[in-house]
Design an enzyme around this catalytic site. Sequence first.
Site, PDB file in Angstrom:
ATOM      1  N   ASP A 172      -4.912   2.765   1.531  1.00  0.00           N
ATOM      2  CA  ASP A 172      -4.364   3.025   0.134  1.00  0.00           C
ATOM      3  C   ASP A 172      -5.196   3.813  -0.874  1.00  0.00           C
ATOM      4  O   ASP A 172      -5.085   3.802  -2.242  1.00  0.00           O
ATOM      5  CB  ASP A 172      -4.497   2.028  -0.730  1.00  0.00           C
ATOM      6  CG  ASP A 172      -3.025   0.818  -0.981  1.00  0.00           C
ATOM      7  OD1 ASP A 172      -1.740   1.637  -0.331  1.00  0.00           O
ATOM      8  OD2 ASP A 172      -2.600   0.208  -0.539  1.00  0.00           O
ATOM      9  N   ASP A 190      -1.486  -8.886   0.493  1.00  0.00           N
ATOM     10  CA  ASP A 190      -1.100  -7.799  -0.987  1.00  0.00           C
ATOM     11  C   ASP A 190      -1.414  -8.253  -2.333  1.00  0.00           C
ATOM     12  O   ASP A 190      -0.661  -9.142  -2.734  1.00  0.00           O
ATOM     13  CB  ASP A 190      -0.418  -7.501  -0.478  1.00  0.00           C
ATOM     14  CG  ASP A 190       0.273  -6.595  -0.763  1.00  0.00           C
ATOM     15  OD1 ASP A 190      -0.578  -5.641  -0.673  1.00  0.00           O
ATOM     16  OD2 ASP A 190       1.756  -5.815  -1.379  1.00  0.00           O
ATOM     17  N   GLU A 230      -6.934  -8.403  -1.895  1.00  0.00           N
ATOM     18  CA  GLU A 230      -6.700  -7.164  -2.748  1.00  0.00           C
ATOM     19  C   GLU A 230      -6.509  -7.465  -3.586  1.00  0.00           C
ATOM     20  O   GLU A 230      -5.631  -7.781  -4.688  1.00  0.00           O
ATOM     21  CB  GLU A 230      -5.166  -6.658  -2.328  1.00  0.00           C
ATOM     22  CG  GLU A 230      -5.536  -5.028  -2.863  1.00  0.00           C
ATOM     23  CD  GLU A 230      -4.051  -4.765  -2.930  1.00  0.00           C
ATOM     24  OE1 GLU A 230      -4.152  -3.070  -2.157  1.00  0.00           O
ATOM     25  OE2 GLU A 230      -2.525  -4.579  -3.014  1.00  0.00           O
ATOM     26  N   ASP A 282      10.699   1.897  21.019  1.00  0.00           N
ATOM     27  CA  ASP A 282      10.657   2.986  20.204  1.00  0.00           C
ATOM     28  C   ASP A 282      11.780   2.784  19.466  1.00  0.00           C
ATOM     29  O   ASP A 282      12.355   2.201  19.204  1.00  0.00           O
ATOM     30  CB  ASP A 282      10.390   4.219  20.388  1.00  0.00           C
ATOM     31  CG  ASP A 282       8.809   4.562  21.526  1.00  0.00           C
ATOM     32  OD1 ASP A 282       7.898   3.260  21.393  1.00  0.00           O
ATOM     33  OD2 ASP A 282       8.842   5.550  22.202  1.00  0.00           O
TER      34      ASP A 282
END
Length: 645
Positions: free
Chosen positions: A430, A328, A357, A84
């Site tokens: 998105d 992207d 995209e 983490d």
Amino acid sequence: MRIFSAPRHSSVITHTARQLASVTALAFGLCGAAHGLCPAQSDATPVAPIQLNQQDEFVPEWAKSAIWYQIFPERFRNGDPGNDPKVTDLAGSDPQEPVAHWSVHPWGSDWYELQEYEQKNGDKELWKHLLRRRYGGDLQGVIDKLDYLQELGINAIYLNPVFDSPSLHKYDGASYHHIDPNFGPDPEGDRRLMATEKPIDPSTWVWTKADELALELIQKAHSKGIRVIFDGVFNHMGINSFAFRDLKKNQQASPYKDWFTVTSWADDKAGTAFDYEGWFGVKSLPEFAEDVDGLADGPKNYVFAATERWMNPKGKGRENGIDGWRLDVAFCVGHRFWKQWRQHVKSINPDAYLTAEIVDTPDKVKPYLQGDEFDGEMNYNFAFSSAEFFFHPEASRISASEFDRELARMRTLYPKGVAYVTQNLFGSHDSNRIGSHIVNRGIGNFREWGKYFNASQAAGNPEYQVRKPNEYERQLQKLFAIFQLTYVGAPMIYYGDEVGMWGANDPDDRKPMVWADIDYADEVYNPDGSKRKPDSVAVNEDLLAHYQKLSKIRRQYDALRVGEYRTILADDDRDIFAFERRYQGQQLWVVLNNRDAAQQVELDFNASTGTVVDLLSGERFAPASGKLSLPVTGKWGRVLLVSTR
């Protein structure tokens, strides 16, 4: 693309959205707006002959049978709490001011409730808290849930960025040749190992434990018949990137001086300060320099090397690497780069799948899908038309025949094969989730991206309903799923939609995944801190079973994946839409009733005898006198296997 904000070109930006845009300005526009803000080379003329297969297509055949599942890694599953992140791992991400109090956020907490550490920090702006949150999702979590995905019927995974980055979304890459250390088992050891490299020289690149875990994920997914693609962000990097940090330190003496769009160098004598272009003006996302061939040589060579690293890891063969890429903001990089990059990708793996995209009208998307750049796209236009038919209020809903015309336009506009491999989605990282879209149907038109992006951000729109969808609204989602899983194109499910997750637009669409073995607090808080009627959070087993059944049907029948399409009925008066999928003797009819009331539907049956079975319910129907008459429940559909003699 990534973190929440408002489209810079939008004429409607709320006060809250302006605050968000000032640090993370996300969004990309429709039509010409976004393209005007990106330095993309507009010349899409092919530079080499289009390579076609025996079917006179350029798309990989396997992608036609894909059932995609989109995973936002930080929010999918915490498989290894030992990796983490710590507060120091956030350095360089937005918001950039340090905080005195921080901890990994509890997975099952109420989304809008500020935890004790957040209250101590005292920030008034909700977005700052949400951007700082880390829930601990990692690659081990994805590996642990491969069986779940297989049971759901998934055979292809699209992973949002997994590369080294300080943010929750990873679109501000520090490098593209390393997996984020906090996604692997030894973050500190990985960072020490990475520090021994000369990043500009691929021969010095090492394989970290996080990198090795990514290869394990790919291998285990492949063993289950699941393909994997990575998110490629080749328009910009983050301020934590090795290239930008060196550039900022060494200025013109940096080997990366030509990598970014520098507008001013630090010069005490001239009285100038270092400055550069950020993507859409966002300074945390320094933009790569471009020339007439797309990316400048420095970043281009780096991207090419990173591409090969993940497609043919350690030179051991393409079967050990990823199966393709999602690109992207592809419209922000010149066409010529994509043409050269495709040749590079296909030289490594001719069967790789490339999806882009490009949120734009189909005619603007068309130049990217001619066979020398991308195979498909994230098909938002599919989502727009589906929303207008299935979810809009009656006054603004398009008719069955209008829906049919829109679908036909998208099927026929592109070269042969493309329509079969586009990723037919609805929700994504998105956009607001499908459940919340339905709850808030009528707030605007999804197709008007900029306006709708703002309207569907709960923190900036007090009228937005953040409640859980009710049973009727779930029925609308089920109806859409019937269409999505039987229509032409590769369906893509956004993680958690299948178990009933809900949420407004970015950042609320990025809640932690709902799992049956985790206890979740009721959602009682609103974005402004006030309280509402509690909404329980748990796996919607009925909805999950619906998706599992539809996926099984799609996998079982070739006609639904690769079959020809024919509209059977588009009845505007009764809101009935029906179509046929046919392949090598298989014949299936899909009948959708978009009315609230049950209706009797009559279809021509051009055979002397035959049998018809509804694959959803198991019911059998007998045609008579050249007609097939069957009842269809309101807001429901039938998937009919037709046998004729």
